[in-house]
Design an enzyme around this catalytic site. Structure first.
Site, PDB file in Angstrom:
ATOM      1  N   ASP A 108       0.837  -1.192   0.000  1.00 41.88           N
ATOM      2  CA  ASP A 108       0.000   0.000   0.000  1.00 41.88           C
ATOM      3  C   ASP A 108       0.880   1.252   0.000  1.00 41.88           C
ATOM      4  OD1 ASP A 108      -2.406   1.754   0.757  1.00 41.88           O
ATOM      5  OD2 ASP A 108      -3.274  -0.263   0.873  1.00 41.88           O
TER       6      ASP A 108
ATOM      7  N   HIS B  88      -3.906   6.051   3.413  1.00 42.91           N
ATOM      8  CA  HIS B  88      -4.620   4.846   2.972  1.00 42.91           C
ATOM      9  C   HIS B  88      -4.003   3.587   3.560  1.00 42.91           C
ATOM     10  CE1 HIS B  88      -5.889   1.660   0.114  1.00 42.91           C
ATOM     11  NE2 HIS B  88      -6.966   2.414  -0.103  1.00 42.91           N
TER      12      HIS B  88
ATOM     13  N   ASN C 289      -6.029  -2.428  22.658  1.00 42.86           N
ATOM     14  CA  ASN C 289      -5.452  -1.740  23.808  1.00 42.86           C
ATOM     15  C   ASN C 289      -6.430  -0.789  24.488  1.00 42.86           C
ATOM     16  OD1 ASN C 289      -5.635   0.156  21.795  1.00 42.86           O
ATOM     17  ND2 ASN C 289      -3.428   0.530  21.623  1.00 42.86           N
TER      18      ASN C 289
ATOM     19  N   ILE D 112      -8.023   1.542  23.236  1.00 46.01           N
ATOM     20  CA  ILE D 112      -7.891   2.889  22.688  1.00 46.01           C
ATOM     21  C   ILE D 112      -8.314   2.853  21.224  1.00 46.01           C
ATOM     22  CG2 ILE D 112      -6.289   4.778  22.140  1.00 46.01           C
ATOM     23  CD1 ILE D 112      -4.507   3.763  24.408  1.00 46.01           C
TER      24      ILE D 112
ATOM     25  N   ASN E 104     -13.724  -0.286  -6.981  1.00 47.78           N
ATOM     26  CA  ASN E 104     -14.804   0.604  -6.553  1.00 47.78           C
ATOM     27  C   ASN E 104     -15.526   1.275  -7.713  1.00 47.78           C
ATOM     28  OD1 ASN E 104     -13.992   0.108  -3.862  1.00 47.78           O
ATOM     29  ND2 ASN E 104     -12.479   1.775  -3.970  1.00 47.78           N
TER      30      ASN E 104
ATOM     31  N   SER F 293     -11.182  -1.334  -0.593  1.00 40.15           N
ATOM     32  CA  SER F 293      -9.878  -1.293   0.075  1.00 40.15           C
ATOM     33  C   SER F 293     -10.016  -1.526   1.570  1.00 40.15           C
ATOM     34  CB  SER F 293      -9.204   0.072  -0.157  1.00 40.15           C
ATOM     35  OG  SER F 293      -8.709   0.184  -1.467  1.00 40.15           O
TER      36      SER F 293
END
Length: 737
Positions: A64, A101, A114, A116, A189, A261
């Site tokens: 990526d 991305h 975690n 968070i 897409n 994606s």
């Protein structure tokens, strides 16, 4: 007297409150993190976590825009590997994401759990960032091809949330697939009928089922308007959540994004969960498991929109296809075909099942190991029921006995079926009779030399044992007083005879067999094909004026059963069992119309060894039973009958079971076996108390009826000490209308 709290106790109480508050806060934070990761709930990934599968030990390469290694979801995880930069700008090891991305994609795969922000599907997977798109999100197939060659042999899974409208060169993908890489690629897409490239390569033969094409659905599992459809790649196409997914982004922040994606890393994470639980799986096997366990969406079956459907991690973590294990000699055993129905004599098997003593390691069609509890295939001891009580007390049987002109006795038991029987009626019942012969017995008149002959079907316990004596005739109908070891030959045909001995003794001998042809079984109604068994019996009887004594030896051979226990598959016991038993019985006529009986029996069944079953052997089994019975007739009205019995069914008093099972796998995936030895002596002693009373009754119309009531109380059913006691009451009126 009241004590005043000390400073120490107040401090401890305050600390306890603080800890409780912290635990509550941590739990709330973890819940909030999971709620923000709603795609985990949508694909049911928590089922994998419950099994300890978190992605640990699996490497996912992210092809990526790079990865934001400063983000809190990755920085302290220790799971970031050194990747490479093929984007054409920056240093060769500069994989920092400056576009966002790649960090979003990587977070969906493996962001830390975690409490968070959010969490990745495989939150303990190792991430290998491969920068193949520049800081503007642009790249070419040459960049991704170089990355595929670089990760082959280093990564287990490649996430490719990228694509184009042209197929490009396939040599790098073929190389990576040859090295065992699983490629998860976004479908695109553009809202097209077919996936874009490289996802569309999944349909090619050379892809070897190692490419998964991924489309996107919304939170309602409806295909996203922008997502390319499955089209001609439907058999290799799945969908996953891809609309409004929150994940890590640039800096320390998070972002909500949509696209195939985003759906693709959800599938990569699911694949990592499967791989982390079963590390020996090949890439094509991981893909196939996701394919065949997906939840069907759209048109039934594989369709051109959703392909295989929505990935379902919960189902993917369950066995696929046949679940099998192996015996000691390597024989394949189907777990679902492994069954056992223990008789009371082997009630210890049910104890073993309750205590998880029958758990084994089994394998599905992909050779994934699972813990299988064969105890679920062990039949629970039968509870007291109306059907059982009807059977014990001749539910629809009409028993008549006739003394023939020469003094011989002929006994008939007729059954009134629910419907007209298909078999032709017996000649002596009449052509229009609905009755059907269930059992019969014939005893010839003793000749001058005292010899007599007997034969019959289903009434062996009325000829042998206590009820075959003059005193014992009054005790007929109390099934508890029957010889339990002759009961191992169900519905037996029998033949025998007796002769007088010195001192008033009488010797009886005979044979029993349940091996009648099916045609006879159909004619005689109550007979069922419950395995073939034979027995020989030798008996000494002594009849006094008001007392009878009986001592008998029996030798029984069962085929297809072991002490009445039926079994099959991996829990199969020996194909045959030979039991020798001694039975003592006595009867007393207490007063006119009253009789008392007692019986005790002791048996021994030799052990055996076998390599074809998970049960590799039984030691010699010693069993015993006892019973008491009281019968009264014509006590209150002519023809009435009262019986009372107390009994202990056949019970093992010594004996062990031996098993050899797969108990685990070593680090190389090789099966490890273990031997188990368990006692077959049950934890309790079943005792059954039965009280019954029956009498004739005539309606005002003159219609005769038979009224009876039976009360049964059973403690420690199935010889299980912790089983609750049972009680049953049956009230019945019988008549012919």
């Amino acid at each position: 007297m009241h004590r005043r709290p000390t400073a120490l106790s107040l401090a401890i109480a305050a600390l306890a409150c603080l800890v409780a508050a912290q635990v509550h806060a941590q739990t709330a934070a973890a819940t909030a993190e999971l709620n923000r990761s709603n795609y985990i709930t949508q694909i049911k990934a928590s089922a994998a976590y419950a099994l300890g599968a978190t992605g640990k030990g699996v490497t996912v390469a992210v092809l990526d825009t790079g990865l934001n290694n400063k983000h809190g979801e990755f920085a302290a995880s220790g799971r970031l590997l050194t990747g490479s930069n093929f984007s054409g700008s920056g240093a060769a090891t500069d994989t920092m994401d400056r576009q966002g991305h790649g960090s979003h994609v990587a977070g969906l795969i493996g962001a830390s759990r975690n409490s968070i922000g959010m969490m990745g599907v495989a939150f303990e997977a190792s991430l290998l960032p491969m920068k193949v798109l520049n800081d503007k999100g642009a790249g070419n197939t040459g960049m991704s091809d170089a990355a595929l060659r670089a990760i082959a042999g280093r990564a287990d899974i490649a996430n490719m949330s990228l694509g184009g409208s042209q197929p490009g060169d396939t040599s790098a993908m073929k190389y990576a697939i040859g090295k065992g890489l699983l490629i998860v690629a976004a479908a695109g897409n553009d809202g097209l009928a077919n996936p874009g490239w490289p996802a569309r390569f999944a349909r090619e033969t050379w892809a070897n089922n190692q490419i998964i094409a991924v489309g996107a659905v919304d939170s309602r599992n409806v295909i996203a308007s922008f997502s390319n459809r499955a089209g001609d790649t439907a058999a290799w196409f799945v969908v996953a959540p891809g609309v409004g997914l929150t994940s890590s982004y640039l800096g320390t922040g998070y972002a909500s994004m949509s696209g195939t994606s985003m759906a693709t890393p959800v599938v990569s994470g699911a694949a990592a969960l499967i791989k982390s639980r079963w590390k020996t799986l090949r890439a094509d096997q991981v893909a196939n498991i996701l394919f065949v366990t997906a939840t069907d969406l759209g048109a039934p079956g594989i369709d051109a929109v959703y392909g295989r459907g929505l990935i379902n991690v919960e189902k993917a973590m369950q066995p696929v296809g046949n679940v099998t294990t192996t015996s000691w000699n390597g024989r394949t055993i189907k777990v679902l075909d492994s069954k056992i129905n223990p008789s009371p004599a082997l009630g210890g098997i049910w104890t073993l099942a309750k205590n998880s003593g029958l758990k084994v390691i089994a394998f599905d069609d992909y050779q994934r190991d699972f813990q299988a509890d064969l105890g679920a295939n062990v039949t629970k001891p039968q509870a007291l029921s109306l059907d059982q009580m009807l059977a014990e007390h001749s539910g629809r049987l009409q028993v008549t006995e006739q003394v023939l002109a020469d003094g011989s006795r002929f006994t008939l038991a007729l059954q009134m079926p629910e419907v007209q029987p298909a078999a032709a009626p017996l000649p002596f019942l009449g052509r229009n009779s609905q009755q059907k012969l269930a059992a019969f017995g014939y005893v010839s008149r003793a000749k001058d030399d005292g010899l007599e002959q007997a034969f019959g079907l289903g009434l062996a316990n009325q000829y042998f044992g206590l009820t075959g004596t003059a005193t014992g005739e009054a005790l007929r109908g109390i099934s508890a007083l029957a010889n339990p070891y002759l009961g191992l030959v169900p519905n037996a045909a029998y033949a025998g005879g007796s002769l007088p001995l010195a001192g008033g003794l009488r010797l009886k001998a005979g044979v029993l067999s349940s091996g009648l042809k099916p045609a006879w079984q159909g004619q005689f109604g109550l007979l069922a094909d419950s395995g073939r068994a034979e027995a020989a019996v030798v008996e000494l009887q002594r009849q006094f004026t008001h007392t009878a004594l009986s001592l008998s030896w029996s030798g029984t051979q069962e085929r297809g059963a072991y002490l009445g226990t039926q079994s099959a598959g991996g829990l199969a016991l020996a194909g045959q069992a030979r039991t020798q038993a001694i039975s003592f019985a006595a009867g007393w006529q207490l007063a006119p119309g009253w009789a008392l009986g007692a019986q005790a029996a002791f048996g021994r069944t030799p052990g055996y060894l076998s390599a074809d079953s998970l049960i590799t052997g039984l030691s010699a089994q010693r069993t015993q039973s006892w019973s008491l019975g009281l019968a009264g007739a014509n006590r209150w009205v002519d023809g009435d009958r009262l019986t009372l019995s107390l009994s202990q069914p056949m019970r093992a008093v010594s004996g062990q079971l031996q098993m050899n099972v797969v108990s685990g796998l070593d680090e190389f995936g090789m099966q490890q076996r273990s031997q188990r030895i368990a006692s077959l002596v049950p934890t309790g002693r079943e005792q059954l108390l039965e009280l019954s009373y029956g009498r004739p009754y005539k309606l005002a119309s003159g219609q005769p009826l038979w009224l009876d009531a039976v009360l049964a109380l059973r403690s420690q059913p199935g010889h299980q000490a912790d089983a609750p006691s049972e009680a049953a009451l049956m009230l019945r009126a019988q008549g012919r209308f």
